[in-house]
Design a protein around this motif. Structure first.
Motif, PDB file in Angstrom:
ATOM      1  N   TYR A 115       5.226  27.934  39.114  1.00 36.04           N
ATOM      2  CA  TYR A 115       4.392  29.137  39.131  1.00 36.04           C
ATOM      3  C   TYR A 115       2.912  28.816  39.331  1.00 36.04           C
ATOM      4  O   TYR A 115       2.053  29.670  39.205  1.00 36.04           O
ATOM      5  CB  TYR A 115       4.585  29.908  37.815  1.00 36.04           C
ATOM      6  N   PHE A 116       2.612  27.542  39.604  1.00 37.69           N
ATOM      7  CA  PHE A 116       1.219  27.150  39.805  1.00 37.69           C
ATOM      8  C   PHE A 116       1.185  26.134  40.948  1.00 37.69           C
ATOM      9  O   PHE A 116       0.938  24.957  40.749  1.00 37.69           O
ATOM     10  CB  PHE A 116       0.686  26.540  38.498  1.00 37.69           C
ATOM     11  N   PRO A 117       1.499  26.607  42.170  1.00 41.04           N
ATOM     12  CA  PRO A 117       1.639  25.652  43.266  1.00 41.04           C
ATOM     13  C   PRO A 117       0.300  25.041  43.675  1.00 41.04           C
ATOM     14  O   PRO A 117      -0.707  25.740  43.747  1.00 41.04           O
ATOM     15  CB  PRO A 117       2.230  26.493  44.405  1.00 41.04           C
ATOM     16  N   VAL A 118       0.317  23.748  43.879  1.00 45.38           N
ATOM     17  CA  VAL A 118      -0.870  23.042  44.359  1.00 45.38           C
ATOM     18  C   VAL A 118      -0.443  22.275  45.605  1.00 45.38           C
ATOM     19  O   VAL A 118       0.422  21.410  45.524  1.00 45.38           O
ATOM     20  CB  VAL A 118      -1.372  22.036  43.292  1.00 45.38           C
ATOM     21  N   HIS A 119      -0.987  22.645  46.750  1.00 45.96           N
ATOM     22  CA  HIS A 119      -0.600  21.948  47.970  1.00 45.96           C
ATOM     23  C   HIS A 119      -1.746  21.073  48.440  1.00 45.96           C
ATOM     24  O   HIS A 119      -2.820  21.583  48.747  1.00 45.96           O
ATOM     25  CB  HIS A 119      -0.211  22.949  49.062  1.00 45.96           C
ATOM     26  N   GLU A 120      -1.496  19.792  48.468  1.00 38.49           N
ATOM     27  CA  GLU A 120      -2.550  18.860  48.872  1.00 38.49           C
ATOM     28  C   GLU A 120      -1.949  17.785  49.759  1.00 38.49           C
ATOM     29  O   GLU A 120      -0.775  17.442  49.611  1.00 38.49           O
ATOM     30  CB  GLU A 120      -3.156  18.188  47.638  1.00 38.49           C
ATOM     31  N   ASP A 121      -2.782  17.234  50.650  1.00 39.22           N
ATOM     32  CA  ASP A 121      -2.282  16.180  51.523  1.00 39.22           C
ATOM     33  C   ASP A 121      -2.053  14.894  50.755  1.00 39.22           C
ATOM     34  O   ASP A 121      -1.219  14.082  51.109  1.00 39.22           O
ATOM     35  CB  ASP A 121      -3.296  15.898  52.647  1.00 39.22           C
ATOM     36  N   ASN A 122      -2.834  14.714  49.721  1.00 36.92           N
ATOM     37  CA  ASN A 122      -2.790  13.436  49.019  1.00 36.92           C
ATOM     38  C   ASN A 122      -2.769  13.674  47.514  1.00 36.92           C
ATOM     39  O   ASN A 122      -3.729  13.363  46.805  1.00 36.92           O
ATOM     40  CB  ASN A 122      -4.042  12.650  49.422  1.00 36.92           C
ATOM     41  N   PRO A 123      -1.679  14.263  47.026  1.00 37.37           N
ATOM     42  CA  PRO A 123      -1.705  14.793  45.656  1.00 37.37           C
ATOM     43  C   PRO A 123      -1.955  13.764  44.568  1.00 37.37           C
ATOM     44  O   PRO A 123      -2.549  14.079  43.547  1.00 37.37           O
ATOM     45  CB  PRO A 123      -0.327  15.435  45.494  1.00 37.37           C
ATOM     46  N   PHE A 124      -1.565  12.505  44.780  1.00 30.95           N
ATOM     47  CA  PHE A 124      -1.789  11.526  43.717  1.00 30.95           C
ATOM     48  C   PHE A 124      -3.276  11.202  43.553  1.00 30.95           C
ATOM     49  O   PHE A 124      -3.700  10.703  42.524  1.00 30.95           O
ATOM     50  CB  PHE A 124      -0.989  10.250  43.966  1.00 30.95           C
ATOM     51  N   LEU A 125      -4.040  11.454  44.616  1.00 34.32           N
ATOM     52  CA  LEU A 125      -5.484  11.235  44.510  1.00 34.32           C
ATOM     53  C   LEU A 125      -6.205  12.569  44.382  1.00 34.32           C
ATOM     54  O   LEU A 125      -7.409  12.656  44.620  1.00 34.32           O
ATOM     55  CB  LEU A 125      -5.999  10.483  45.750  1.00 34.32           C
ATOM     56  N   GLY A 126      -5.456  13.580  44.078  1.00 33.17           N
ATOM     57  CA  GLY A 126      -6.053  14.909  44.097  1.00 33.17           C
ATOM     58  C   GLY A 126      -6.228  15.518  42.726  1.00 33.17           C
ATOM     59  O   GLY A 126      -6.621  14.854  41.758  1.00 33.17           O
ATOM     60  N   TRP A 127      -5.875  16.776  42.687  1.00 32.41           N
ATOM     61  CA  TRP A 127      -6.119  17.591  41.509  1.00 32.41           C
ATOM     62  C   TRP A 127      -4.959  17.394  40.554  1.00 32.41           C
ATOM     63  O   TRP A 127      -3.906  18.016  40.714  1.00 32.41           O
ATOM     64  CB  TRP A 127      -6.200  19.029  42.002  1.00 32.41           C
ATOM     65  N   ARG A 128      -5.089  16.527  39.620  1.00 36.18           N
ATOM     66  CA  ARG A 128      -3.985  16.306  38.683  1.00 36.18           C
ATOM     67  C   ARG A 128      -4.512  15.947  37.299  1.00 36.18           C
ATOM     68  O   ARG A 128      -5.667  15.556  37.135  1.00 36.18           O
ATOM     69  CB  ARG A 128      -3.011  15.226  39.206  1.00 36.18           C
ATOM     70  N   GLY A 129      -3.606  16.081  36.318  1.00 34.74           N
ATOM     71  CA  GLY A 129      -3.943  15.696  34.948  1.00 34.74           C
ATOM     72  C   GLY A 129      -5.166  16.416  34.426  1.00 34.74           C
ATOM     73  O   GLY A 129      -5.342  17.622  34.610  1.00 34.74           O
TER      74      GLY A 129
END
Ligand code: PEP
Ligand code: MG
Length: 756
Positions: A518-532
C-alpha cells in the motif's frame, strides 16, 4: 530492429523445447537480417564438440550429423576463442572444414558469433551469405546482441530438455540449478507446482485428472461458458459500441469455435495431457502464428487469443484446486510463490519451497524461516511447468536444488536430513545452557524475529531475548499502515513474552527489496534509494506513530530496546533521536510513565563503519546488519542469483570492516552485536567471538548451533584463529581454516551450515 530483437527473444522464451527454440531462432534471424543461411551449433554434453542443431539455408538433413571438435573448422574456432569470426570467403581460411552433406560450398561470406551464458560456452550462431563480402559492422553487432540475448533462453530451453520430455523418463539425473538461500535446511520431496489461477504460462504439465473423456468434457464446457460470456458482453455493449466495433466480439466467438483452438486442444488431451496444459500449448502455438505477422492489427489478435485462453482457463480451474492431494513430503514449487499458496499445503506435508522469483525477504521466505522449512528463492532457470510430480532435493543453505536425484545423491541428502534431525534433537538440551565460552566469556545469543508466531519457538530454543524484531513484517502482511493501537498490541505481546529478557524492536525498514503493497516506491536503484531510516525521517507521522507505539507497549516493562536501520550519517541519527525524544515527551505530557529505552544504531552501510565510534558515543549499542553491510561493501546485490557466488561474508574486506566497528564501539565504551545471517554461520561465529563481539542475534533455526559453537571454543582460541584469518587474502582459505577448526572440536556436523 530493437523491436524485432525483442520479439525473437520473447518467442524463443516460450518455446516448448530446445528444438523448437532453435528452429525459431534460425528462421527469424535469417528473415530479419536478410541473409541466405542461419545456423546454430551447440556444445555437446561432453563439452568437447559442437553439433549442428538447427539451420535455415543449409541442407536440413545435416542437422544432428555435422559434428566438430573445439578448435576444428571455423565454427570450432569461434567457440574456442569465444570471439566472432567474420570472413568474406570462408573457403580461403586454413581452418575451413567442408561437410558435403550441408551443401555449404555455395556460401562464401561467413560470420560466426559465440553464444555464451554466465561464462559458459553454449554454442555458435552462424550467418552465411552467397556473395563474397564481409558482413558489415551493423550485422556483426546485431548478431552479437542476438546471441547474448538468446543465450539465457537457449540455456533455459536446454535445461527443460534435460528435465525430460513431458511425463517421459528423465534425461539427466542430479540436474543442479542455482538460486539464493531463502531458509536454511535440506529436504527431499516431491514437487507440487502451485500456479496462479488463470495464468496460462504457469500451468504445469499433468496427466488427465480423472480420464481423457472427463478432460475433454470439461474443456468443451469451459469453451461453451466463454462463448456465452461473449454473447452477453456483446448484448451489454450494444448501443455503447458501434456495430463495427461489436464485430470484435464476433471474432472472439469465431475463434472459440475454430478447429485450430478446439480440435488442437482435444488432440493434445487425447495424447495424454490434462485440459489446462493442452489449452496452454494450443494458445501458445496459435499466438505464435499471429506474433509472426508484420501487420500490427493482426499481431493484436494474439492478445485477443491469450485473453480467450485465460477465460477458458478460469472456467477449467474453478473448483479444481481444492481436490489437490499433497504428497507426504511436498516441495512446493512456483513462479512467484505467495504466502497464501504456502498456506494451502497441510503443514505436516510441507517439506520445502522453491520459487523462481523472490528473495530471502519475500513473505514466503520469511514464513518458511519461521516454520523451519528450507526454501530456495530466485531460481530464475526453474522449469516450473515441467516439475509437477518430480523428485527434488533442496539445499536452503547454499540456495541450490537438484532435480531427479540419483540414488547416491538422494542417499547423501537423506543422511544430511537425518543428521540435521539428530543434531536438532541433540541441541535441544542446550536450550537451558548459557552461551559461555570455554574461558568463561558470556556471549548472549538472541533470536531474530518478525512474526508473533516466532515467540514460542524462540523461547523454546533458549534465546536470551530478541536481538532484532523486524517491525516491517507486521506492516507487510497488512493492506494498510497499522495504527498506533494495533502496533502497541503487537509490540506489547513480544515485549511481555520475553520480559525481563531484552527485546530489540527495529523501526520500520522498508524500501530496497522490501515493499509495502500500500506504499509503492518505484526506483531504478532501490538499494541506494529511499529505504530504512530515510523513509521514516521523511514521514515523521509514520515514524512518530511507531515510536509512540513502541514506548507505550513497554509501559511497566524494562526490556525495550529501539534500533534504527540504515543509518549512514550522524545527521540521520540525530534526526531519529530527536523524534524519539519528541514521542516520549508527548507521552509524558499524556501522563504515561515510560523510561527512556536503550537505543541502538544498525551498522549496515560502509559510511557507518567509519563512523562507528562517533555513532556509538551517541547511543547505547551498535548492531551490525551484515546482510546489507556485505552487499554494500562488496557491491553485490544480496538478492541476485547471478552474483550470489560473489556474496561472501568471509571476504577479507568484510572482516576488516567488522573489526573496525568492534574497535570503534569499544573506544566509545558501548557493546556491539551482529544480527545479520553471518552470525548464524558457525565458521563466521568463531571470528565474531574472536573480535570480542558482545552478542549475536540469529534466526531461531540456527540458535542452538551458534550456542554450541560458543560453548566449544575459548575466546582466546577464537582470537588466535581470527588473527590467522586476518592475515589471509582469500575467502576460500579463511573458510577452509575455520571448517578445520570446527572439525577439530567435533563440530564437523556444522560445516554444511556455513555458506561458501
Ligand atoms: C541486515 O541487513 O543484516 C539485517 C539484519 O537487516 P535486514 O536483513 O532486515 O535488511
Ligand atoms: Mg538490513
Amino acid at each position: 530492429m530493437l523491436d524485432i530483437l525483442r520479439r525473437i527473444v520473447q518467442e524463443v522464451s516460450t518455446a516448448e523445447d530446445l528444438h523448437q527454440a532453435l528452429d525459431i531462432i534460425v528462421h527469424r534471424v535469417k528473415q530479419a537480417l536478410g541473409i541466405d543461411v542461419c545456423s546454430v551449433y551447440l556444445m555437446a554434453p561432453d563439452r568437447q564438440h559442437l553439433m549442428l542443431m538447427a539451420t535455415e539455408g543449409l541442407n536440413p538433413d545435416s542437422v544432428g550429423h555435422v559434428r566438430l571438435a573445439l578448435g576444428e573448422g571455423l565454427v570450432g574456432l569461434v567457440a574456442e576463442r569465444a570471439e566472432p569470426v567474420n570472413l568474406d570467403n570462408a573457403t580461403d581460411h586454413p581452418l575451413f572444414r567442408y561437410f558435403p552433406e550441408t551443401g555449404e560450398e555455395r556460401y562464401h561470406a561467413f560470420l560466426g558469433v559465440p553464444i555464451v551464458h554466465h561464462r559458459r560456452m553454449l554454442g555458435v550462431l552462424v550467418a552465411q551469405q552467397h556473395e563474397r563480402r564481409r558482413f558489415d559492422d551493423e550485422h556483426v553487432a546485431l548478431l552479437i546482441t542476438l546471441a547474448a540475448q538468446l543465450a539465457g533462453a537457449i540455456s533455459h530451453a536446454e535445461l527443460i530438455g534435460e528435465v525430460g520430455p513431458r511425463r517421459g523418463t528423465p534425461r539427466q539425473a542430479n540436474l543442479q540449478i542455482m538460486g539464493i538461500p531463502g531458509a536454511s535446511g535440506v529436504a527431499i520431496g516431491t514437487a507440487v507446482v502451485a500456479y496462479a489461477a488463470a495464468a496460462l504460462d504457469s500451468v504445469p504439465d499433468r496427466e488427465p485428472v480423472v480420464s481423457v473423456e472427463e478432460e475433454i468434457h470439461a474443456f468443451r464446457e469451459a469453451v461453451q461458458r466463454v462463448r456465452e460470456e461473449m454473447e452477453s458482453i456483446k448484448l451489454r455493449m450494444n448501443g455503447v459500441l458501434s456495430s463495427e466495433e461489436l464485430l470484435l466480439f464476433d471474432a472472439y466467438v469465431m475463434m472459440l469455435g475454430s478447429d485450430s483452438l478446439v480440435l488442437r486442444t482435444i488432440e493434445r488431451i487425447e495424447a495424454g495431457s490434462w485440459a489446462q496444459a493442452a489449452l496452454r500449448d494450443t494458445i501458445r502455438e496459435s499466438t505464435r502464428a499471429f506474433d509472426d505477422m508484420d501487420d500490427p492489427y493482426l499481431r493484436e489478435r494474439a492478445t485477443d487469443l491469450r485473453d480467450i485462453g485465460r477465460r477458458i482457463l478460469t472456467h477449467l480451474q474453478s473448483g479444481q484446486r481444492k481436490t489437490e492431494d499433497f504428497p507426504e513430503r511436498t516441495i512446493l514449487i512456483g513462479e512467484d510463490l505467495t504466502a497464501t499458496q504456502l498456506a494451502e499445503v497441510p503443514v505436516e506435508r510441507l517439506a520445502g519451497l522453491v520459487s523462481a522469483r523472490g528473495t530471502g525477504s519475500s513473505h514466503v521466505a520469511i514464513l518458511a524461516r519461521a516454520m523451519g522449512i528450507p526454501a530456495v528463492m530466485g531460481v530464475s532457470d526453474l522449469p516450473v511447468g515441467r516439475m509437477d510430480g518430480m523428485e527434488v532435493v533442496i539445499d536452503g543453505y547454499r540456495g541450490q536444488i537438484f532435480l531427479q536425484p540419483s540414488r547416491e545423491l538422494r542417499e547423501e541428502f537423506q543422511r544430511l536430513v537425518d543428521e540435521e534431525r539428530e543434531l536438532a534433537e541433540g541441541l535441544r538440551n542446550l536450550a537451558l545452557e548459557p552461551a559461555t565460552t570455554q574461558d568463561g566469556v558470556v556471549i548472549p545469543v538472541y533470536a531474530n524475529s518478525g512474526l508473533l508466531a516466532d515467540i514460542n519457538p524462540s523461547k523454546q530454543s533458549g534465546a536470551d531475548g530478541i536481538g532484532l524484531y523486524r517491525t516491517e513484517v507486521p506492516f507487510m502482511i497488512r493492506d494498510r499502515f497499522p495504527g498506533e493501537e494495533e502496533q502497541v498490541e503487537i509490540y506489547r505481546q513480544i515485549l511481555s513474552s520475553f520480559d525481563p529478557r531484552p527485546v530489540t524492536l527495529r523501526t520500520l525498514d522498508v524500501g530496497g527489496d522490501k515493499a509495502l503493497p500500500y506504499f509503492p516506491v518505484h526506483e531504478d536503484n532501490p538499494f541506494l534509494g529511499w529505504r530504512g531510516i530515510r523513509i521514516t525521517l521523511d514521514h515523521p507521522e509514520i515514524f512518530l506513530t511507531q515510536l509512540r507505539a513502541m514506548l507505550r507497549a513497554s509501559q511497566g516493562l524494562s526490556n525495550l530496546q529501539i534500533l534504527f536501520p540504515m543509518i549512514s550519517s550522524l545527521d540521520e541519527l540525530k534526526g531519529a533521536l530527536r523524534l524519539l525524544q519528541r514521542a516520549r515527551d508527548e507521552l509524558l505530557d499524556e501522563h504515561y510513565v515510560i523510561p527512556m529505552p536503550k537505543v541502538g544504531v544498525m551498522v549496515e552501510v560502509p559510511s557507518a563503519v567509519y563512523l562507528a565510534e562517533a555513532l556509538a558515543r551517541r547511543v547505547d549499542f551498535l548492531s551490525v546488519g551484515s546482510n546489507d553491510l556485505v552487499q554494500y561493501l562488496l557491491a553485490v546485490d544480496r538478492n541476485n542469483a547471478r552474483v550470489a557466488d560473489l556474496y561472501n561474508a568471509l571476504h577479507p574486506a568484510v572482516l576488516r570492516a567488522l573489526k573496525q566497528v568492534s574497535e570503534g564501539a569499544k573506544k566509545a565504551g558501548k557493546p556491539v552485536s551482529i544480527c545479520g545471517e553471518m552470525a548464524a554461520d558457525p565458521a563466521a561465529a568463531i571470528l565474531l567471538i574472536g573480535m570480542g563481539i558482545d552478542s549475536l542475534s540469529v534466526n531461531v533455526a540456527s540458535l542452538a548451533r551458534v550456542k554450541w559453537v560458543i560453548r566449544s571454543f575459548s575466546q582466546a582460541r577464537a582470537r588466535e584463529l581470527l588473527n590467522q584469518c586476518m592475515e589471509m587474502e582469500e575467502p576460500a582459505a579463511i573458510r577452509a581454516l575455520l571448517n578445520n577448526a570446527l572439525m577439530q572440536v567435533g563440530l564437523g556436523g556444522l560445516v554444511r551450515a556455513g555458506k561458501t
